[in-house]
Design a protein around this motif. Structure first.
Motif, mmCIF file in Angstrom:
data_model
loop_
_atom_site.group_PDB
_atom_site.id
_atom_site.type_symbol
_atom_site.label_atom_id
_atom_site.label_comp_id
_atom_site.label_asym_id
_atom_site.label_seq_id
_atom_site.Cartn_x
_atom_site.Cartn_y
_atom_site.Cartn_z
ATOM 1 N N ILE A 1 69.252 -88.041 -23.759
ATOM 2 C CA ILE A 1 67.985 -88.529 -24.285
ATOM 3 C C ILE A 1 66.944 -87.416 -24.202
ATOM 4 N N ASP A 2 66.179 -87.269 -25.274
ATOM 5 C CA ASP A 2 65.098 -86.279 -25.318
ATOM 6 C C ASP A 2 63.877 -86.960 -25.929
ATOM 7 N N LEU A 3 62.917 -87.286 -25.070
ATOM 8 C CA LEU A 3 61.713 -87.995 -25.490
ATOM 9 C C LEU A 3 60.531 -87.034 -25.454
ATOM 10 N N GLN B 1 56.960 -86.591 -20.611
ATOM 11 C CA GLN B 1 58.146 -86.316 -21.407
ATOM 12 C C GLN B 1 59.384 -86.752 -20.603
ATOM 13 N N LEU B 2 60.481 -86.899 -21.312
ATOM 14 C CA LEU B 2 61.722 -87.277 -20.637
ATOM 15 C C LEU B 2 62.885 -86.600 -21.335
ATOM 16 N N SER B 3 63.700 -85.923 -20.558
ATOM 17 C CA SER B 3 64.875 -85.277 -21.122
ATOM 18 C C SER B 3 65.959 -85.233 -20.054
ATOM 19 N N GLY B 4 67.179 -85.551 -20.446
ATOM 20 C CA GLY B 4 68.259 -85.503 -19.475
ATOM 21 C C GLY B 4 69.543 -86.089 -20.007
ATOM 22 N N GLU B 5 70.572 -85.986 -19.182
ATOM 23 C CA GLU B 5 71.900 -86.500 -19.527
ATOM 24 C C GLU B 5 72.381 -87.391 -18.401
ATOM 25 N N ASP B 6 72.953 -88.490 -18.770
ATOM 26 C CA ASP B 6 73.510 -89.437 -17.795
ATOM 27 C C ASP B 6 74.974 -89.665 -18.150
ATOM 28 N N VAL B 7 75.871 -89.407 -17.186
ATOM 29 C CA VAL B 7 77.311 -89.546 -17.405
ATOM 30 C C VAL B 7 77.873 -90.521 -16.382
ATOM 31 N N LYS B 8 78.592 -91.488 -16.849
ATOM 32 C CA LYS B 8 79.253 -92.440 -15.958
ATOM 33 C C LYS B 8 80.678 -92.657 -16.443
ATOM 34 N N GLN B 9 81.614 -92.780 -15.483
ATOM 35 C CA GLN B 9 83.007 -93.068 -15.809
ATOM 36 C C GLN B 9 83.590 -93.973 -14.741
ATOM 37 N N TRP B 10 84.491 -94.842 -15.148
ATOM 38 C CA TRP B 10 85.063 -95.795 -14.212
ATOM 39 C C TRP B 10 86.372 -96.336 -14.772
#
Length: 257
Positions: A153-155, A163-172
């Motif tokens: 997401i890049d806001l 501002q907001l920018s980042g990556e979120d990764v989840k696995q299960w």
């Protein structure tokens, strides 16, 4: 006496030989060893998404993406499955990878760029149940479903707003149990269906899947099918919320060997 004995022996041979030959001819043939049967399936799934999604600790946002919207924002997809059957045993593996992206303006004059990549891989083992229905195979299944979600997401907001920018990764990985069914309407038309439920807190709180198809055998090696599929997942961890249902029509091409 020797002549009489020889005549008796000859007579005995004449009468007994045909019986022995007949016994050999009517003996049942040895059983033919069963063989594995395989199917490779390629499919396309026009899936919409409905539910709540939250990333990077932000409050969950309700989304309702129609299948048409999803196709417009689709950047790539790979979908297929591989099945094997022998006697009462069934093996099935399924792989789905999609990439979606969207760029849009915000009401305050800013912009938001979203990028989603999802990998879902399932594997199950089934054993045929003695239901006694002609032309139908019904198997109880156990398996696992692996999911990996990557959301970027890049806001960008004007006027010094945050501002907001980042990556979120989840696995299960979720364990699953369910049923798989195949029914031959005739030598050409068939129905396939599958349903499972899992999670139970091991990965997601709960996950469930169901699909049903109607297919047609064009030959011994080629078949096509049209059906409907839905997958529900409720996963929450570390500020990441993925409580959604993916559902829609799909079409498939099967290669049998």
């Amino acid at each position: 006496m020797k002549a009489i004995g020889l005549a008796c022996l000859t007579s005995l041979t004449i009468f007994t030989s045909p019986v022995t030959a007949a016994d050999l001819e009517t003996a049942p043939p040895p059983p033919v060893p069963s063989e594995w049967r395989y199917q490779l399936t390629l499919y396309g799934w026009a899936a919409g998404v409905t539910g709540d999604v939250g990333v990077l600790g932000l409050p969950p946002t309700h989304i309702n993406v129609t299948p048409l919207d999803a196709l417009r924002h689709l950047d790539g997809a790979l979908m297929g499955s591989f099945g094997a059957r022998k006697d009462d045993w069934l093996l099935l593996a399924d792989l789905m990878w999609v990439k979606l992206s969207e760029d849009k303006s915000t009401p305050d004059g800013g912009s938001i760029d979203l990028d989603l990549r999802q990998l879902t891989a399932s594997a199950l083992l089934g054993y045929q149940l003695p239901v006694g229905v002609p032309n139908m195979d019904l198997s109880a299944t156990v398996g696992a479903r692996y999911q990996r979600l990557t959301m970027n997401i890049d806001l960008q907001r004007p006027g010094g707003l945050p501002q907001l920018s980042g990556e979120d990764v989840k696995q299960w990985v979720d364990p699953t149990v369910g049923l798989a069914m195949h029914y031959d309407i005739n030598d050409r038309w068939f129905i396939n269906a599958l349903g499972d439920v899992g999670g139970f807190g091991a990965g997601s709180k709960i996950t469930a899947q169901g699909f049903a198809t109607v297919g047609y055998n064009w030959s011994e090696t080629i078949s096509t099918a049209l059906g409907y599929r839905a997958i529900y997942t409720d996963y929450r961890k570390g500020g990441f919320v993925f409580d959604v249902t993916q559902h829609g029509l799909f079409a498939s091409l099967g290669i049998h060997f």
